[in-house]
Design an enzyme around this catalytic site. Structure first.
Site, PDB file in Angstrom:
ATOM      1  N   ASP A  84      45.669  46.777  40.644  1.00 56.88           N
ATOM      2  CA  ASP A  84      44.508  45.889  40.759  1.00 56.88           C
ATOM      3  C   ASP A  84      44.809  44.452  40.336  1.00 56.88           C
ATOM      4  OD1 ASP A  84      41.806  45.761  41.504  1.00 56.88           O
ATOM      5  OD2 ASP A  84      41.134  45.888  39.429  1.00 56.88           O
ATOM      6  N   HIS A 183      33.225  39.747  36.096  1.00 54.57           N
ATOM      7  CA  HIS A 183      34.101  40.567  35.269  1.00 54.57           C
ATOM      8  C   HIS A 183      33.754  40.434  33.786  1.00 54.57           C
ATOM      9  CE1 HIS A 183      36.669  40.059  38.909  1.00 54.57           C
ATOM     10  NE2 HIS A 183      37.031  41.287  38.616  1.00 54.57           N
ATOM     11  N   HIS A 211      33.687  44.240  42.432  1.00 54.27           N
ATOM     12  CA  HIS A 211      34.362  44.061  41.147  1.00 54.27           C
ATOM     13  C   HIS A 211      33.335  43.626  40.102  1.00 54.27           C
ATOM     14  CE1 HIS A 211      38.792  44.134  42.211  1.00 54.27           C
ATOM     15  NE2 HIS A 211      38.200  44.235  43.389  1.00 54.27           N
ATOM     16  N   GLY A 212      33.672  43.777  38.829  1.00 54.36           N
ATOM     17  CA  GLY A 212      32.741  43.399  37.770  1.00 54.36           C
ATOM     18  C   GLY A 212      31.546  44.315  37.675  1.00 54.36           C
ATOM     19  N   SER A 214      30.832  46.739  35.633  1.00 54.30           N
ATOM     20  CA  SER A 214      30.369  47.155  34.303  1.00 54.30           C
ATOM     21  C   SER A 214      29.067  46.469  33.921  1.00 54.30           C
ATOM     22  CB  SER A 214      31.437  46.854  33.247  1.00 54.30           C
ATOM     23  OG  SER A 214      32.579  47.657  33.436  1.00 54.30           O
ATOM     24  N   ASN A 233      34.429  49.092  41.346  1.00 48.96           N
ATOM     25  CA  ASN A 233      35.437  48.978  40.291  1.00 48.96           C
ATOM     26  C   ASN A 233      34.782  48.798  38.922  1.00 48.96           C
ATOM     27  OD1 ASN A 233      37.092  48.797  42.563  1.00 48.96           O
ATOM     28  ND2 ASN A 233      38.445  47.299  41.614  1.00 48.96           N
ATOM     29  N   VAL A 234      35.243  49.581  37.954  1.00 50.65           N
ATOM     30  CA  VAL A 234      34.694  49.525  36.595  1.00 50.65           C
ATOM     31  C   VAL A 234      35.847  49.467  35.598  1.00 50.65           C
ATOM     32  CG1 VAL A 234      33.222  50.665  34.891  1.00 50.65           C
ATOM     33  CG2 VAL A 234      32.720  50.940  37.337  1.00 50.65           C
ATOM     34  N   THR A 236      35.406  47.225  32.027  1.00 49.17           N
ATOM     35  CA  THR A 236      34.902  46.874  30.701  1.00 49.17           C
ATOM     36  C   THR A 236      34.037  47.974  30.088  1.00 49.17           C
ATOM     37  OG1 THR A 236      34.993  44.524  31.247  1.00 49.17           O
ATOM     38  CG2 THR A 236      33.567  45.155  29.426  1.00 49.17           C
TER      39      THR A 236
END
Length: 285
Positions: A84, A183, A211-212, A214, A233-234, A236
């Site tokens: 990534d 992010h 993305h980002g 979380s 996508n996770v 944090t």
């Protein structure tokens, strides 16, 4: 289950109208937590290793990638390996032969023409080796080492017409888009532009990647998948669970030298977080 590819998982998810989750891992315990959670939920998953995680491992991709590959091969559910946010061409090429089936090549901070040229070269190299390539258009803020960017700032969002032209010019297999997430958010307050997601979905015929994630609430994640996002996508969120539990456990046992009980608690807490997110991301609309 045999090690599978990210493309296989995203193709199946798109056909079924659901999302597929990719979790960024830094330590072996992170990776084990992802597999534990995926097996508990009986759901496929992507193990993602970022360029920053490789830097933490003193610039060596091999040890963590090898551990993730063994975990994937021994898992009871399909697991894909992903590299990534790669900006280094050398790291991109290190993916060959590692079991990693997809790479997110991140040239998003370059001017558009340079982004296209660098990404097209990366895609051609990857495709010759059976590796799928993800790229980013627009700018998802919050990346380490980059100035903070408001997710709602002018120019931050991905333009659908530009996305279509970018995909044609580069030949990428998946596209990370900027639709309101950022992010490294520590709270779940991001509000996504679901109309933009739907327009991007109509503009390009490849999986869209968020993305980002979380910082995105559960309802927003469900709506994003319904609007057209496929790969979520996770990262944090795992670190919040991991470090929070580790901090509490170490503070409660100051005289214990053995790190395993604390690491076990951190791994289990992380797995619980992942299981919840997996069920949100893969739920049918």
């Amino acid at each position: 289950m045999a090690l599978t590819s990210t493309g296989t998982l995203t193709d199946a998810a798109r056909a079924d109208g659901v999302g597929v989750a990719a979790f960024n891992v830094i330590t072996l315990e992170h990776a084990e937590a992802v597999i534990m959670a995926a097996e508990a939920a009986a759901l496929p998953v992507v193990l993602a290793i970022s360029e920053n995680a490789v830097k933490f491992r003193r610039g060596r991709l091999g040890p963590l990638a090898a551990a993730c590959r063994v975990l994937a091969e021994e898992a009871a559910v399909p697991v894909a390996l992903h590299l990534d946010h790669v900006e280094s061409v050398e790291l991109l090429r290190a993916a060959e032969g590692s079991g990693i089936g997809s790479v997110m090549f991140d040239a998003s901070r370059l001017p558009y023409a340079q982004n296209v040229a660098a990404t097209a070269d990366a895609a051609a190299w990857a495709h010759e080796r059976g590796i799928t390539l993800e790229a980013e258009l627009g700018e998802v803020g919050g990346k380490p080492g980059h100035p903070a960017l408001d997710a709602h700032a002018p120019g931050a969002r991905t333009d659908p017409a530009e996305a279509a032209a970018y995909v044609r010019a580069t030949g990428v297999d998946a596209l990370a888009v900027a639709v309101g997430s950022s992010h490294a958010m520590l709270d779940r307050t991001a509000a996504l532009d679901h109309d933009l997601i739907a327009r991007l979905r109509a503009a390009v015929d490849i999986p869209l990647v968020l993305h980002g994630s979380s910082g995105v609430p559960d309802a927003e994640l469900r709506a994003a998948v319904a609007a057209g996002m496929t790969k979520i996508n996770v990262g944090t969120a795992l670190n919040i669970a991991y470090t929070g539990t580790l901090r509490e456990h170490l503070a409660a046992t100051p005289n214990r030298a053995d790190p395993r009980p604390s690491l076990t608690a951190a791994r289990e807490s992380t797995a619980t977080t992942i299981t919840t997110l997996l069920r949100v991301i893969t739920a049918k609309p």
